[in-house]
Design a protein around this motif. Structure first.
Motif, PDB file in Angstrom:
ATOM      1  N   ASP A 149      -6.169  -8.100  -6.085  1.00 42.36           N
ATOM      2  CA  ASP A 149      -5.355  -6.896  -6.254  1.00 42.36           C
ATOM      3  C   ASP A 149      -4.379  -7.067  -7.426  1.00 42.36           C
ATOM      4  O   ASP A 149      -3.886  -8.168  -7.669  1.00 42.36           O
ATOM      5  N   THR A 150      -4.093  -5.966  -8.114  1.00 40.47           N
ATOM      6  CA  THR A 150      -3.037  -6.002  -9.118  1.00 40.47           C
ATOM      7  C   THR A 150      -1.697  -5.856  -8.401  1.00 40.47           C
ATOM      8  O   THR A 150      -1.649  -5.457  -7.229  1.00 40.47           O
ATOM      9  N   ASP A 151      -0.619  -6.172  -9.114  1.00 39.26           N
ATOM     10  CA  ASP A 151       0.718  -6.035  -8.525  1.00 39.26           C
ATOM     11  C   ASP A 151       0.942  -4.603  -8.049  1.00 39.26           C
ATOM     12  O   ASP A 151       1.470  -4.355  -6.964  1.00 39.26           O
ATOM     13  N   GLN A 152       0.517  -3.637  -8.903  1.00 32.81           N
ATOM     14  CA  GLN A 152       0.740  -2.234  -8.580  1.00 32.81           C
ATOM     15  C   GLN A 152      -0.002  -1.843  -7.308  1.00 32.81           C
ATOM     16  O   GLN A 152       0.528  -1.108  -6.469  1.00 32.81           O
ATOM     17  N   GLU A 153      -1.220  -2.347  -7.151  1.00 32.71           N
ATOM     18  CA  GLU A 153      -2.005  -2.027  -5.945  1.00 32.71           C
ATOM     19  C   GLU A 153      -1.294  -2.525  -4.698  1.00 32.71           C
ATOM     20  O   GLU A 153      -1.304  -1.876  -3.649  1.00 32.71           O
ATOM     21  N   ILE A 154      -0.660  -3.694  -4.825  1.00 27.89           N
ATOM     22  CA  ILE A 154       0.054  -4.250  -3.664  1.00 27.89           C
ATOM     23  C   ILE A 154       1.287  -3.404  -3.344  1.00 27.89           C
ATOM     24  O   ILE A 154       1.540  -3.067  -2.189  1.00 27.89           O
ATOM     25  N   TYR A 155       2.028  -3.029  -4.390  1.00 30.41           N
ATOM     26  CA  TYR A 155       3.193  -2.169  -4.156  1.00 30.41           C
ATOM     27  C   TYR A 155       2.757  -0.846  -3.512  1.00 30.41           C
ATOM     28  O   TYR A 155       3.394  -0.364  -2.574  1.00 30.41           O
ATOM     29  N   ASP A 156       1.645  -0.277  -4.026  1.00 38.32           N
ATOM     30  CA  ASP A 156       1.150   0.987  -3.479  1.00 38.32           C
ATOM     31  C   ASP A 156       0.785   0.839  -2.006  1.00 38.32           C
ATOM     32  O   ASP A 156       1.081   1.705  -1.179  1.00 38.32           O
ATOM     33  N   PHE A 157       0.133  -0.273  -1.696  1.00 39.22           N
ATOM     34  CA  PHE A 157      -0.267  -0.551  -0.317  1.00 39.22           C
ATOM     35  C   PHE A 157       0.957  -0.565   0.603  1.00 39.22           C
ATOM     36  O   PHE A 157       0.947   0.032   1.687  1.00 39.22           O
ATOM     37  N   LEU A 158       2.021  -1.218   0.139  1.00 36.55           N
ATOM     38  CA  LEU A 158       3.225  -1.330   0.965  1.00 36.55           C
ATOM     39  C   LEU A 158       3.952   0.003   1.085  1.00 36.55           C
ATOM     40  O   LEU A 158       4.428   0.370   2.162  1.00 36.55           O
ATOM     41  N   VAL A 159       4.013   0.743  -0.036  1.00 41.16           N
ATOM     42  CA  VAL A 159       4.716   2.031  -0.019  1.00 41.16           C
ATOM     43  C   VAL A 159       3.999   3.024   0.887  1.00 41.16           C
ATOM     44  O   VAL A 159       4.616   3.822   1.592  1.00 41.16           O
ATOM     45  N   LEU A 160       2.669   2.937   0.917  1.00 40.39           N
ATOM     46  CA  LEU A 160       1.868   3.809   1.770  1.00 40.39           C
ATOM     47  C   LEU A 160       2.232   3.624   3.244  1.00 40.39           C
ATOM     48  O   LEU A 160       2.158   4.556   4.032  1.00 40.39           O
ATOM     49  N   ARG A 161       2.635   2.424   3.600  1.00 34.45           N
ATOM     50  CA  ARG A 161       2.948   2.131   4.999  1.00 34.45           C
ATOM     51  C   ARG A 161       4.432   2.221   5.327  1.00 34.45           C
ATOM     52  O   ARG A 161       4.818   2.673   6.393  1.00 34.45           O
ATOM     53  N   TYR A 162       5.266   1.757   4.415  1.00 31.69           N
ATOM     54  CA  TYR A 162       6.697   1.694   4.711  1.00 31.69           C
ATOM     55  C   TYR A 162       7.539   2.659   3.879  1.00 31.69           C
ATOM     56  O   TYR A 162       8.751   2.732   4.063  1.00 31.69           O
ATOM     57  N   GLY A 163       6.913   3.354   2.933  1.00 31.04           N
ATOM     58  CA  GLY A 163       7.673   4.300   2.124  1.00 31.04           C
ATOM     59  C   GLY A 163       8.394   3.613   0.967  1.00 31.04           C
ATOM     60  O   GLY A 163       8.394   2.391   0.866  1.00 31.04           O
ATOM     61  N   ASP A 164       9.016   4.431   0.122  1.00 34.28           N
ATOM     62  CA  ASP A 164       9.725   3.908  -1.054  1.00 34.28           C
ATOM     63  C   ASP A 164      10.837   2.956  -0.647  1.00 34.28           C
ATOM     64  O   ASP A 164      11.306   2.163  -1.448  1.00 34.28           O
ATOM     65  N   PHE A 165      11.253   3.073   0.592  1.00 35.88           N
ATOM     66  CA  PHE A 165      12.357   2.261   1.088  1.00 35.88           C
ATOM     67  C   PHE A 165      12.120   0.771   0.872  1.00 35.88           C
ATOM     68  O   PHE A 165      13.053   0.010   0.640  1.00 35.88           O
ATOM     69  N   VAL A 166      10.859   0.321   0.945  1.00 36.23           N
ATOM     70  CA  VAL A 166      10.606  -1.118   0.828  1.00 36.23           C
ATOM     71  C   VAL A 166      10.823  -1.636  -0.588  1.00 36.23           C
ATOM     72  O   VAL A 166      10.903  -2.834  -0.787  1.00 36.23           O
ATOM     73  N   LEU A 167      10.890  -0.722  -1.555  1.00 34.09           N
ATOM     74  CA  LEU A 167      11.095  -1.185  -2.925  1.00 34.09           C
ATOM     75  C   LEU A 167      12.589  -1.264  -3.208  1.00 34.09           C
ATOM     76  O   LEU A 167      13.328  -0.335  -2.916  1.00 34.09           O
ATOM     77  N   PHE A 168      13.023  -2.390  -3.775  1.00 35.57           N
ATOM     78  CA  PHE A 168      14.440  -2.508  -4.108  1.00 35.57           C
ATOM     79  C   PHE A 168      14.784  -1.601  -5.283  1.00 35.57           C
ATOM     80  O   PHE A 168      15.898  -1.145  -5.433  1.00 35.57           O
ATOM     81  N   LYS A 169      13.774  -1.380  -6.144  1.00 37.02           N
ATOM     82  CA  LYS A 169      13.996  -0.490  -7.278  1.00 37.02           C
ATOM     83  C   LYS A 169      13.292   0.817  -6.994  1.00 37.02           C
ATOM     84  O   LYS A 169      12.062   0.876  -6.985  1.00 37.02           O
ATOM     85  N   PRO A 170      14.041   1.887  -6.706  1.00 36.19           N
ATOM     86  CA  PRO A 170      13.388   3.145  -6.335  1.00 36.19           C
ATOM     87  C   PRO A 170      12.593   3.716  -7.505  1.00 36.19           C
ATOM     88  O   PRO A 170      13.022   3.575  -8.660  1.00 36.19           O
ATOM     89  N   PRO A 171      11.443   4.326  -7.245  1.00 37.05           N
ATOM     90  CA  PRO A 171      10.636   4.881  -8.325  1.00 37.05           C
ATOM     91  C   PRO A 171      11.301   6.108  -8.940  1.00 37.05           C
ATOM     92  O   PRO A 171      12.125   6.762  -8.303  1.00 37.05           O
ATOM     93  N   PHE A 172      10.928   6.400 -10.173  1.00 41.16           N
ATOM     94  CA  PHE A 172      11.475   7.554 -10.877  1.00 41.16           C
ATOM     95  C   PHE A 172      10.585   8.757 -10.605  1.00 41.16           C
ATOM     96  O   PHE A 172       9.472   8.853 -11.118  1.00 41.16           O
ATOM     97  N   LYS A 173      11.032   9.648  -9.719  1.00 44.97           N
ATOM     98  CA  LYS A 173      10.244  10.832  -9.396  1.00 44.97           C
ATOM     99  C   LYS A 173      11.197  11.962  -9.007  1.00 44.97           C
ATOM    100  O   LYS A 173      12.395  11.708  -8.838  1.00 44.97           O
ATOM    101  N   PRO A 174      10.693  13.216  -8.886  1.00 46.56           N
ATOM    102  CA  PRO A 174      11.621  14.345  -8.693  1.00 46.56           C
ATOM    103  C   PRO A 174      12.695  14.113  -7.635  1.00 46.56           C
ATOM    104  O   PRO A 174      13.856  14.451  -7.860  1.00 46.56           O
ATOM    105  N   SER A 175      12.347  13.491  -6.494  1.00 43.90           N
ATOM    106  CA  SER A 175      13.357  13.346  -5.449  1.00 43.90           C
ATOM    107  C   SER A 175      14.396  12.287  -5.804  1.00 43.90           C
ATOM    108  O   SER A 175      15.422  12.187  -5.132  1.00 43.90           O
TER     109      SER A 175
END
Lengths: 155, 180
Positions: free
Chosen positions: A74-100
Motif C-alpha cells: 500500500d502507498t502511504d495515501q492508501e493507508i491514510y484513506d483506509f483509516l479515514v474511511l473507518r475513523y473519519g478525519d479525526f484520526v489525522l493530526f493534520k486535518p485535510p483541506f476541504k470545504p468543511s
C-alpha cells in the motif's frame, strides 16, 4: 550531591517507546514509513497521542495493521484513506483541506488580512503633515530674533 | 464607516469568544467522536461463531437479511461495563422486539461462553473477533459499543459506552429517532 545524582538519572531516562519489538518490520525502509504514518495518526482512545507512542490496545492494532498493509504494497495515501474511511478525519493530526475545513485553514489568514486592511485604512486617513513645511522665519520673527540677539550682545 | 471599522476587531473577538463558549458549555462531550458509519451500510464483516456457543457467526449479508431494527453490540467478557449493560440490552431485545447481534471483541472463546452462560444469551448471531479487526472496520474505540441498524441494514446510530443509567435514556432517544 543529591541534585547531581538526580540530574544524572534524568539524563539516563529515555522516552518510552510504545512500539513493541515484535511489531517492528525487518525492512528498515518500510519500518521508517510505518513510524512516520503512525506519528500522524491520532489514537482514538487517548485522543491527544499519536498511535506511535500510545499503549492503548487499539493503537497497537492499528500499528500492526499499518505495517501489514505496507508489506502488501500500500502507498502511504492508501493507508491514510483506509483509516479515514473507518475513523473519519479525526484520526489525522493534520486535518485535510476541504470545504468543511476552509474556515479552519483560511480563518487566521482572513483575520490577518482584515486587520492589515484596517491598519492600512486608518493610517491612510490620518491627517498628513504638510509635506513642504515652511522652515523659514517670517519677517516678524526675524526682527524679534534680531532684537533678542542685540539684547544678548549688550549683556 | 470609520466607526464600523473600529468595531470590527471587537466583532471578530466576539465571534471567536462566542464559539469558545459554545464549545465549552452545555452537555456536549468534547471527546465524543463522530462516526463515519452513520447512514452507511454495515461494513463487510465475516466473523466465525464463538467456539462452544450455540449461535451462528455473522456476515454483513446475514445482518442485512434480518428484519426490523437490529442492535449490533460489541462486547467482551473482560469488560465490566459490558456486564452492566447486558441486562438492559436483553430487556430491550425482548420488550422492544429488537434483534440483538453480538461481536465478541478480543476475547477467549471459553471466557465468552462462560460469560454468556452466566448472564444469558440474548443474541441471534454471535461473531468472534479475536484479532479486533472487525472492531477497526467498525471504527470502535473500545467496548462496549452498540450500533443501531435500521430495517434496511443501514447504520443509524453509534453508541459508545454502556447502555445504563443516563446512557440508557440517550440510547432510547436515539432508538426513537430511528423508529420515526
Amino acid at each position: 550531591m543529591i541534585r547531581a545524582c538526580l540530574f544524572a538519572l534524568a539524563l539516563l531516562a529515555s522516552p518510552a517507546f510504545a512500539v513493541e519489538p515484535d511489531e517492528v518490520l525487518s525492512d528498515p525502509a518500510l519500518e521508517e514509513r510505518a513510524r512516520a504514518i503512525s506519528a500522524n495518526v491520532r489514537c482514538v482512545v487517548c485522543q491527544n497521542e499519536p498511535i506511535d507512542s500510545s499503549n492503548a490496545g487499539v493503537a497497537r492494532d492499528l500499528r500492526v495493521l499499518i505495517r501489514e498493509r505496507l508489506v502488501t504494497g500500500d502507498t502511504d495515501q492508501e493507508i491514510y484513506d483506509f483509516l479515514v474511511l473507518r475513523y473519519g478525519d479525526f484520526v489525522l493530526f493534520k486535518p485535510p483541506f476541504k470545504p468543511s475545513t476552509y474556515a479552519l485553514w483560511l480563518g487566521p489568514f482572513a483575520i490577518l488580512f482584515i486587520g492589515g486592511l484596517a491598519v492600512a485604512i486608518s493610517l491612510s486617513r490620518r491627517p498628513r503633515r504638510p509635506a513642504t513645511k515652511d522652515t523659514h522665519l517670517s519677517a516678524e520673527e526675524e526682527t524679534e530674533l534680531a532684537k533678542l540677539m542685540e539684547e544678548d550682545k549688550s549683556l | 464607516m470609520k466607526r464600523l471599522l473600529f468595531a470590527l476587531p471587537l466583532l471578530v473577538a466576539l465571534i471567536i469568544g462566542g464559539f469558545a463558549i459554545w464549545g465549552l458549555s452545555g452537555g456536549r462531550d468534547p471527546s465524543a467522536l463522530p462516526s463515519v458509519l452513520i447512514s452507511q451500510p454495515v461494513p463487510q464483516l465475516d466473523l466465525g461463531p464463538i467456539e462452544g456457543v450455540d449461535r451462528p457467526g455473522l456476515t454483513t449479508a446475514d445482518i442485512t437479511k434480518m428484519e426490523g431494527i437490529k442492535l449490533l453490540n460489541v462486547f467482551a467478557s473482560w469488560c465490566a461495563p459490558c456486564r452492566a449493560e447486558h441486562p438492559n440490552l436483553t430487556r430491550l431485545g425482548q420488550e422492544e422486539g429488537l434483534t440483538l447481534i453480538g461481536i465478541n471483541y478480543k476475547d477467549k472463546p471459553e471466557a465468552a461462553a462462560t460469560w454468556l452462560e452466566e448472564l444469558g444469551n440474548p443474541y441471534t448471531a454471535l461473531g468472534s473477533d479475536y484479532a479486533g479487526r472487525a472492531g477497526i472496520d467498525l471504527g470502535i474505540s473500545g467496548v462496549p459499543e452498540t450500533f443501531i441498524i435500521d430495517a434496511d441494514g443501514i447504520i443509524r446510530h453509534r453508541f459508545a459506552g454502556p447502555v445504563v443509567g443516563d446512557g440508557l435514556k440517550r440510547f432510547m432517544d436515539a432508538l426513537d429517532e430511528v423508529r420515526k
